[in-house]
Design an enzyme around this catalytic site. Structure first.
Site, mmCIF file in Angstrom:
data_model
loop_
_atom_site.group_PDB
_atom_site.id
_atom_site.type_symbol
_atom_site.label_atom_id
_atom_site.label_comp_id
_atom_site.label_asym_id
_atom_site.label_seq_id
_atom_site.Cartn_x
_atom_site.Cartn_y
_atom_site.Cartn_z
ATOM 1 N N LYS A 276 -1.172 -0.252 -24.954
ATOM 2 C CA LYS A 276 -1.446 -0.423 -26.382
ATOM 3 C C LYS A 276 -0.118 -0.295 -27.133
ATOM 4 O O LYS A 276 0.767 -1.128 -26.946
ATOM 5 C CB LYS A 276 -2.500 0.599 -26.827
ATOM 6 C CG LYS A 276 -3.834 0.429 -26.083
ATOM 7 C CD LYS A 276 -4.900 1.337 -26.629
ATOM 8 C CE LYS A 276 -6.245 1.058 -26.004
ATOM 9 N NZ LYS A 276 -6.504 1.793 -24.764
ATOM 10 N N ARG B 115 -1.293 -3.197 -18.384
ATOM 11 C CA ARG B 115 -2.586 -2.487 -18.439
ATOM 12 C C ARG B 115 -2.545 -1.360 -17.433
ATOM 13 O O ARG B 115 -2.241 -1.565 -16.264
ATOM 14 C CB ARG B 115 -3.725 -3.429 -18.045
ATOM 15 C CG ARG B 115 -3.781 -4.721 -18.797
ATOM 16 C CD ARG B 115 -5.149 -5.347 -18.704
ATOM 17 N NE ARG B 115 -6.059 -4.553 -19.480
ATOM 18 C CZ ARG B 115 -6.091 -4.562 -20.825
ATOM 19 N NH1 ARG B 115 -5.289 -5.344 -21.503
ATOM 20 N NH2 ARG B 115 -6.927 -3.794 -21.479
ATOM 21 N N THR C 139 -3.371 5.256 -22.180
ATOM 22 C CA THR C 139 -3.196 3.945 -21.583
ATOM 23 C C THR C 139 -1.713 3.605 -21.763
ATOM 24 O O THR C 139 -1.012 4.243 -22.547
ATOM 25 C CB THR C 139 -4.041 2.869 -22.293
ATOM 26 O OG1 THR C 139 -3.744 2.924 -23.695
ATOM 27 C CG2 THR C 139 -5.521 3.097 -22.084
ATOM 28 N N TYR D 109 0.849 -1.196 0.000
ATOM 29 C CA TYR D 109 0.000 0.000 0.000
ATOM 30 C C TYR D 109 0.877 1.235 0.000
ATOM 31 O O TYR D 109 1.796 1.336 0.812
ATOM 32 C CB TYR D 109 -0.906 0.022 1.244
ATOM 33 C CG TYR D 109 -2.356 -0.092 0.856
ATOM 34 C CD1 TYR D 109 -2.956 0.934 0.143
ATOM 35 C CD2 TYR D 109 -3.096 -1.219 1.159
ATOM 36 C CE1 TYR D 109 -4.282 0.836 -0.269
ATOM 37 C CE2 TYR D 109 -4.423 -1.327 0.760
ATOM 38 C CZ TYR D 109 -4.999 -0.298 0.046
ATOM 39 O OH TYR D 109 -6.302 -0.401 -0.364
ATOM 40 N N ASP E 18 -6.380 12.657 -25.664
ATOM 41 C CA ASP E 18 -6.352 11.262 -25.225
ATOM 42 C C ASP E 18 -5.503 10.503 -26.235
ATOM 43 O O ASP E 18 -5.946 10.185 -27.341
ATOM 44 C CB ASP E 18 -7.779 10.710 -25.174
ATOM 45 C CG ASP E 18 -7.811 9.284 -24.642
ATOM 46 O OD1 ASP E 18 -6.759 8.607 -24.685
ATOM 47 O OD2 ASP E 18 -8.888 8.845 -24.192
ATOM 48 N N GLU F 132 -0.504 4.754 -0.639
ATOM 49 C CA GLU F 132 -1.331 5.950 -0.915
ATOM 50 C C GLU F 132 -0.471 7.201 -0.788
ATOM 51 O O GLU F 132 0.344 7.317 0.129
ATOM 52 C CB GLU F 132 -2.489 6.018 0.080
ATOM 53 C CG GLU F 132 -3.636 5.105 -0.279
ATOM 54 C CD GLU F 132 -4.782 5.225 0.713
ATOM 55 O OE1 GLU F 132 -4.683 6.007 1.672
ATOM 56 O OE2 GLU F 132 -5.787 4.511 0.518
HETATM 57 C C1 LIG Z 1 -8.806 6.560 -26.666
HETATM 58 C C2 LIG Z 1 -9.030 5.709 -25.457
HETATM 59 N N1 LIG Z 1 -9.138 6.298 -24.264
HETATM 60 C C3 LIG Z 1 -9.356 5.603 -23.155
HETATM 61 C C4 LIG Z 1 -9.459 4.234 -23.186
HETATM 62 C C5 LIG Z 1 -9.789 3.501 -21.925
HETATM 63 O O1 LIG Z 1 -8.777 2.720 -21.474
HETATM 64 P P1 LIG Z 1 -9.070 1.560 -20.411
HETATM 65 O O2 LIG Z 1 -9.729 0.471 -21.148
HETATM 66 O O3 LIG Z 1 -7.701 1.237 -19.891
HETATM 67 O O4 LIG Z 1 -9.936 2.162 -19.350
HETATM 68 C C6 LIG Z 1 -9.335 3.556 -24.397
HETATM 69 C C7 LIG Z 1 -9.456 2.092 -24.429
HETATM 70 O O5 LIG Z 1 -9.512 1.438 -25.388
HETATM 71 C C8 LIG Z 1 -9.127 4.317 -25.567
HETATM 72 O O6 LIG Z 1 -9.046 3.746 -26.755
#
Ligand SMILES: Cc1ncc(COP(=O)(O)O)c(C=O)c1O
Length: 416
Positions: free
Chosen positions: A231, A237, A228, A56, A202, A58
């Site tokens: 990918k 993950r 993320t 842990y 994003d 935090e």
């Molecule tokens: C553009 C985008 N943002 C956010 C996410 C969310 O990621 P997670 O599945 O790890 O929550 C994804 C997942 O495929 C994504 O393609």
């Protein structure tokens, strides 16, 4: 390398062991074309299964709510420093458990309930966390969408500008899950400035390509970049937030205690390892091959009369438009499953089918490139999938045999 604690799992819980074993065999014996998946290195896998899962921690390095965090501090600081260096960011938070958690934390940091957000429509390549009505982003905020142009299925910045002027969002969101083209972040920044919005990019899908310097880096143009790590970035993950120093405090407290409790220290260790791998010269070579493979796959479809949304790709992913092939996305996904090719059905811009059926399939090359597949293999795979579209019953046995041959040629996790 062995699957961490695999022999112990076998002894304690044969059912879970059988499922892990089954999943390993599935990954080894099928062609993985899901654009959001990848195969991590043995080093990332080991760190993911390490004793840091027990801790842990935090808080943040040097400012924890628990004792005994000296090694947790080391791995988290390494991950932070490496993320900042890779992307040229002023601040990094490596604690989000996932991409969705990263986005939610940015919303908490930047917005008040009811504020307006403007993101790319889900059917046009956006992500459900960018304002889908049943997602927290669409329930707690007033969400609006922009769309790709019917001409070329790409973002038209003039249309986006007039939409942004009408909506006046507090947060403009760029990026998505099924947008195959390169994004121009200077245009997004200009529009955000014109309407007084903050800009969040994003970069979940393109982060690895950005890290390799093969896609425009959103960091200099954005208030917040989320991602993320699993990918194209080839990590475990998880999620990541990069931001300007002026937003650092708000982002950190939005992650913890705003939306999460204790960080997953084993995952953060694995992120640090993945970031180190992303700083090596061969990572650039890998990302070049990911892009070349995606381009070859798209060309392979186009030359066989299968439509590709926007006419191709600049990234690791492409979307097949199946409308003229007389088959739905769901049907093709099911056919491909039967011949050991894994992909996902996907809505396409101006979709007429439901999200459970769809007129498209999304394909990506990160995972197969990690296995060593090259552009000739991609052309072969495009041919197999085109056969599954046009002449499935007659060709399915041959496709299955060819998939098996390809999987044998490129072993995966051979020492597990
Ligand atoms: C553009 C985008 N943002 C956010 C996410 C969310 O990621 P997670 O599945 O790890 O929550 C994804 C997942 O495929 C994504 O393609």
């Amino acid at each position: 390398m062995k699957i961490p604690c695999c022999s112990a799992v076998k002894q304690v819980d044969p059912e879970v062991f059988a499922a892990i074993r089954g999943e390993l065999l599935r990954q080894q014996n099928k062609l993985e074309l899901i654009a959001s998946e990848n195969f991590v290195s043995s080093a990332v896998l080991e760190a993911t299964g390490s004793v840091l899962t027990n801790k842990y921690a935090e808080g943040y390095p040097g400012r924890r709510y628990y004792g005994g965090c000296e090694y947790a501090d080391v791995v988290e600081q390494l991950a932070i420093d490496r993320a900042k260096e890779i992307f040229g960011a002023e601040h990094a938070n490596v604690q989000p458990h996932s991409g969705s958690q990263a986005n939610t934390a940015v919303f908490l940091a930047a917005l008040d309930p009811g504020d307006r957000i403007l993101g790319l429509d889900l059917n046009h390549g956006g992500h459900l966390t960018h304002g889908m009505k049943i997602n927290i982003s669409g329930k707690f905020f007033e969400s609006h969408s922009y769309h790709v142009s019917p001409k070329d299925c790409q973002v038209d910045f003039d249309v986006l500008r007039s939409k942004a002027k009408k909506v006046r969002p507090k947060l403009l969101i760029a990026g998505g899950s099924a947008y195959p083209r390169a994004l121009d972040f200077t245009a997004y920044r200009e529009i955000a400035d014109e309407v007084g919005a903050l800009l969040m990019v994003d970069a979940a899908h393109i982060a690895g390509i950005v890290a390799a310097g093969l896609h425009m880096n959103p960091v200099p143009y954005s208030d917040f970049v989320t991602s993320t790590t699993h990918k194209t970035l080839c990590g475990p993950r998880g999620g990541l937030i990069l931001c300007k120093k002026k937003h650092a405090k708000a982002v950190d407290s939005a992650v913890f205690p705003g939306t999460q409790g204790g960080p997953l220290m084993h995952i953060i260790a694995a992120k640090a390892v993945a970031f180190k791998e992303a700083m090596q010269a061969d990572f650039v070579d890998y990302q070049k091959r990911v892009l070349a493979n995606a381009a070859a796959l798209a060309d392979g479809f186009l030359s066989r009369g299968v439509d590709v949304v926007s006419g191709g790709t600049d990234t690791h992913l492409l979307l097949l438009d199946l409308r003229k092939s007389g088959i739905t996305g769901l049907e093709l996904q099911n056919r491909l499953d039967q011949v050991n090719i894994t992909c996902n059905k996907n809505t396409i811009p101006f979709e007429t089918e439901s999200p459970r059926i769809t007129s498209g399939v999304r394909l990506g090359t990160p995972a197969l490139t990690s296995r060593g597949f090259n552009t000739q293999d991609m052309d072969l795979i495009a041919g197999l999938i085109a056969d599954a579209i046009h002449d499935y019953d007659a060709k399915k046995d041959r496709i299955t045999r060819e998939v098996a041959t390809l999987c044998e040629r490129y072993p995966l996790y051979a020492d597990l």
